[in-house]
Design an enzyme around this catalytic site. Structure first.
Site, PDB file in Angstrom:
ATOM      1  N   ASN A  71      46.879 -22.186  -7.263  1.00 52.87           N
ATOM      2  CA  ASN A  71      45.579 -22.741  -7.454  1.00 52.87           C
ATOM      3  C   ASN A  71      44.518 -21.741  -7.854  1.00 52.87           C
ATOM      4  OD1 ASN A  71      44.479 -21.359  -4.877  1.00 52.87           O
ATOM      5  ND2 ASN A  71      46.496 -22.657  -3.823  1.00 52.87           N
ATOM      6  N   ASP A  89      49.759 -27.211  -0.358  1.00 58.84           N
ATOM      7  CA  ASP A  89      50.534 -28.141   0.394  1.00 58.84           C
ATOM      8  C   ASP A  89      51.980 -28.543   0.362  1.00 58.84           C
ATOM      9  OD1 ASP A  89      48.067 -28.320   1.949  1.00 58.84           O
ATOM     10  OD2 ASP A  89      46.892 -29.596   0.351  1.00 58.84           O
ATOM     11  N   ASP A 101      52.831 -25.781   7.741  1.00 64.76           N
ATOM     12  CA  ASP A 101      51.332 -25.631   7.867  1.00 64.76           C
ATOM     13  C   ASP A 101      51.254 -24.297   8.895  1.00 64.76           C
ATOM     14  OD1 ASP A 101      48.814 -25.334   8.652  1.00 64.76           O
ATOM     15  OD2 ASP A 101      48.275 -27.646   8.086  1.00 64.76           O
ATOM     16  N   LYS A 156      39.109 -31.000  10.367  1.00 67.77           N
ATOM     17  CA  LYS A 156      40.462 -30.184   9.987  1.00 67.77           C
ATOM     18  C   LYS A 156      40.515 -29.170  11.362  1.00 67.77           C
ATOM     19  CE  LYS A 156      40.958 -29.435   6.101  1.00 67.77           C
ATOM     20  NZ  LYS A 156      41.079 -29.028   4.522  1.00 67.77           N
ATOM     21  N   LYS A 213      43.907 -28.986  13.161  1.00 63.94           N
ATOM     22  CA  LYS A 213      44.540 -27.644  13.201  1.00 63.94           C
ATOM     23  C   LYS A 213      44.825 -27.047  14.645  1.00 63.94           C
ATOM     24  CE  LYS A 213      44.808 -27.124   8.599  1.00 63.94           C
ATOM     25  NZ  LYS A 213      46.163 -26.665   7.813  1.00 63.94           N
TER      26      LYS A 213
HETATM   27  N1  CTP Z   1      46.693 -23.819   5.757  1.00 65.82           N
HETATM   28  C1  CTP Z   1      47.836 -22.961   6.120  1.00 65.82           C
HETATM   29  N2  CTP Z   1      48.889 -23.575   5.594  1.00 65.82           N
HETATM   30  C2  CTP Z   1      49.049 -24.516   4.930  1.00 65.82           C
HETATM   31  C3  CTP Z   1      47.968 -25.259   4.492  1.00 65.82           C
HETATM   32  C4  CTP Z   1      46.763 -24.660   4.933  1.00 65.82           C
HETATM   33  O1  CTP Z   1      47.857 -22.031   6.790  1.00 65.82           O
HETATM   34  N3  CTP Z   1      50.139 -25.087   4.662  1.00 65.82           N
HETATM   35  C5  CTP Z   1      45.360 -23.287   6.343  1.00 65.82           C
HETATM   36  C6  CTP Z   1      44.435 -22.430   5.384  1.00 65.82           C
HETATM   37  O2  CTP Z   1      44.688 -21.205   5.045  1.00 65.82           O
HETATM   38  C7  CTP Z   1      43.278 -22.976   5.917  1.00 65.82           C
HETATM   39  C8  CTP Z   1      43.376 -24.030   6.600  1.00 65.82           C
HETATM   40  O3  CTP Z   1      44.501 -24.038   6.805  1.00 65.82           O
HETATM   41  O4  CTP Z   1      42.717 -21.810   6.985  1.00 65.82           O
HETATM   42  C9  CTP Z   1      42.679 -25.268   5.899  1.00 65.82           C
HETATM   43  O5  CTP Z   1      43.390 -25.093   4.396  1.00 65.82           O
HETATM   44  P1  CTP Z   1      42.854 -26.408   3.517  1.00 65.82           P
HETATM   45  O6  CTP Z   1      43.982 -26.106   2.161  1.00 65.82           O
HETATM   46  O7  CTP Z   1      41.414 -26.822   3.437  1.00 65.82           O
HETATM   47  O8  CTP Z   1      43.400 -27.737   4.584  1.00 65.82           O
HETATM   48  P2  CTP Z   1      44.795 -28.500   4.277  1.00 65.82           P
HETATM   49  O9  CTP Z   1      45.467 -28.386   5.800  1.00 65.82           O
HETATM   50  O10 CTP Z   1      45.664 -28.081   3.241  1.00 65.82           O
HETATM   51  O11 CTP Z   1      44.084 -30.184   4.071  1.00 65.82           O
HETATM   52  P3  CTP Z   1      43.585 -30.821   3.021  1.00 65.82           P
HETATM   53  O12 CTP Z   1      44.237 -30.060   1.799  1.00 65.82           O
HETATM   54  O13 CTP Z   1      44.345 -32.142   3.001  1.00 65.82           O
HETATM   55  O14 CTP Z   1      42.331 -30.674   2.886  1.00 65.82           O
END
Ligand code: CTP
Length: 416
Positions: A222, A291, A320, A355, A359
């Site tokens: 990304n 993800d 996650d 979120k 989390k």
């Molecule tokens: N994060 C993580 N591990 C993942 C996905 C996210 O540690 N597999 C952490 C990111 O570093 C950030 C937070 O979770 O601190 C949110 O990441 P974000 O990409 O905004 O959210 P997602 O949980 O992926 O949700 P979405 O993509 O549905 O918004």
């Protein structure tokens, strides 16, 4: 020059007065650049040179760069009281000797004062005027027991000895003893002068994107540049923390004093983060973790077979990292403070609040992803159980410093 530094330094040393001392060594040319960077960062600089330094670079050059006449001799009659060593050392916020030669360090270790620079180091008010030394010498001189003994002595006597670099030396040899580059010296000085609200804390940061392999030559990633996470790691180190930075594939220099662990995939970032979170006091997850990953990465490059058929990619979900660390027993017991980031494209407040709950973190930092990816600036929305606080649009450097202060305030509030 260090990209972190270029992005950040305008005005950072405004109002600071630095005595820049040069003793003899080929590294004097780097002191010229360092002087320029200090001025650019807003400091006023008074250069003091030893006779030996004048063999390597002229006082004329240093006067031109600093905008002030240079001092060399303790018998310089310009000051009305004829006490340059007293006047110069009392008006300084810090004295930085760069380069500090082996001989100069030996003079300091013995409390000698045969030249103005050593004299003013000895005469400085030791409690209020810090002395930083940037050693520069041949690798054998550096490794010599006498030098190491003297370094230990000057450190014990209150000087702050900066590290040396490893590499090619002016003499043609290769090893330890090169002076730090000008940008590194500036980063060290800024860090030294910063307040230390995170002293004694261990901070773990994830940053950058992850890379999920499709086959050995292709993958999914990304647009995260890692700049915000790197800036936070730097700011946390400046605030006194021991910092480990787990970085996905990015092209950024490691902030000075930060331990960096490079990873590629989300699973590797997960393994590194879970292991290191066991010893951390604060976890800041800025990484844009993929993800999903391809369910089965091919062992060999997937080839076109000429039929026009495209490969079907199936995906599985990645772990996650933040949610797992935030639900670990240490985090639940309040021993590990977790901070999440939310990269959203709309409805920042509502998404950040949702979120944060999902989390299970005390602090969630929202930002608009597409507006900030790859840029040097950003705006942040901090969401905690008190509500939402905006950190308005600024450079990532400034936002990182503000965020670290906000985290330090919350963490010390927990401790109280
Ligand atoms: N994060 C993580 N591990 C993942 C996905 C996210 O540690 N597999 C952490 C990111 O570093 C950030 C937070 O979770 O601190 C949110 O990441 P974000 O990409 O905004 O959210 P997602 O949980 O992926 O949700 P979405 O993509 O549905 O918004």
């Amino acid at each position: 020059m260090n990209a972190n530094t270029t992005q950040s330094v305008a005005g950072e040393l405004a109002g600071r007065h630095i005595v820049l001392g040069l003793s003899g060594g080929a590294a004097c040319f780097k002191a010229a650049e360092f002087c320029r960077l200090l001025i650019k960062a807003g400091a006023t600089v008074q250069v003091v040179m030893t006779e030996a330094a004048c063999q390597f670079i002229t006082p004329v050059a240093m006067q031109a760069l600093s905008g002030r006449p240079v001092y060399v001799s303790q018998w310089d009659a310009r000051p009305d009281n004829n006490m340059a060593h007293i006047n110069l050392s009392r008006e300084a916020d810090a004295i930085v000797v760069a380069p500090a030669s082996a001989d100069f360090i030996a003079q300091l270790a013995q409390g000698r004062a045969g030249e103005l620079l050593a004299l003013l180091c000895l005469a400085r008010p030791i409690e209020s005027v810090p002395l930083l030394l940037a050693p520069a010498m041949n690798r054998e001189m550096w490794a010599h027991p006498a030098t190491q003994r003297n370094l230990a002595q000057v450190a014990q006597d209150g000087a702050f000895v900066l590290g040396v670099a490893h590499g090619d030396q002016a003499c043609g040899e290769f090893g330890d003893g090169r002076m730090l580059e000008a940008a590194g010296l500036l980063e060290e000085l800024i860090a030294f002068l910063a307040p230390k609200p995170l002293l004694g804390q261990s901070v773990l940061v994830t940053a950058g994107p992850t890379f999920e392999a499709i086959d050995p030559v292709r993958g999914i990633t990304n647009l995260s540049s890692g700049k915000m996470g790197f800036a936070i790691a730097r700011a946390a180190r400046e605030a006194g923390a021991e910092v480990t930075l787990i970085a996905g594939p990015v092209h950024l220099p490691t902030p000075r004093g930060v331990q960096r662990v490079d990873v590629d995939s989300a699973r590797r970032m997960h393994a590194a983060a879970v292991e290191r979170a066991q010893d951390a006091d604060i976890f800041i997850a800025t990484a844009a973790v993929a993800d999903w990953r391809p369910a089965n990465a091919a062992e060999h490059k997937i080839k076109k077979d000429g039929s026009g058929e495209v490969p079907a990619l199936a995906f599985v979900e990645n772990p996650d990292i933040l949610a797992e660390v935030a639900h670990s027993p240490r985090a639940q017991a309040g021993e590990l403070y977790c901070v999440g980031f939310a990269a959203e494209s709309q409805d920042l407040l509502a998404n950040a609040q949702a979120k944060r709950a999902r989390k299970g973190v005390p602090l969630l930092v929202g930002n608009i992803g597409p507006a900030t990816f790859g840029k040097d600036d950003n705006a942040l929305l901090l969401v905690d159980d008190e509500g939402a606080t905006e950190l308005p649009h600024a450079s990532k450097r400034v936002l990182a410093q503000q965020l670290v202060q906000e985290i330090a305030r919350r963490v010390s509030g927990l401790d109280a």
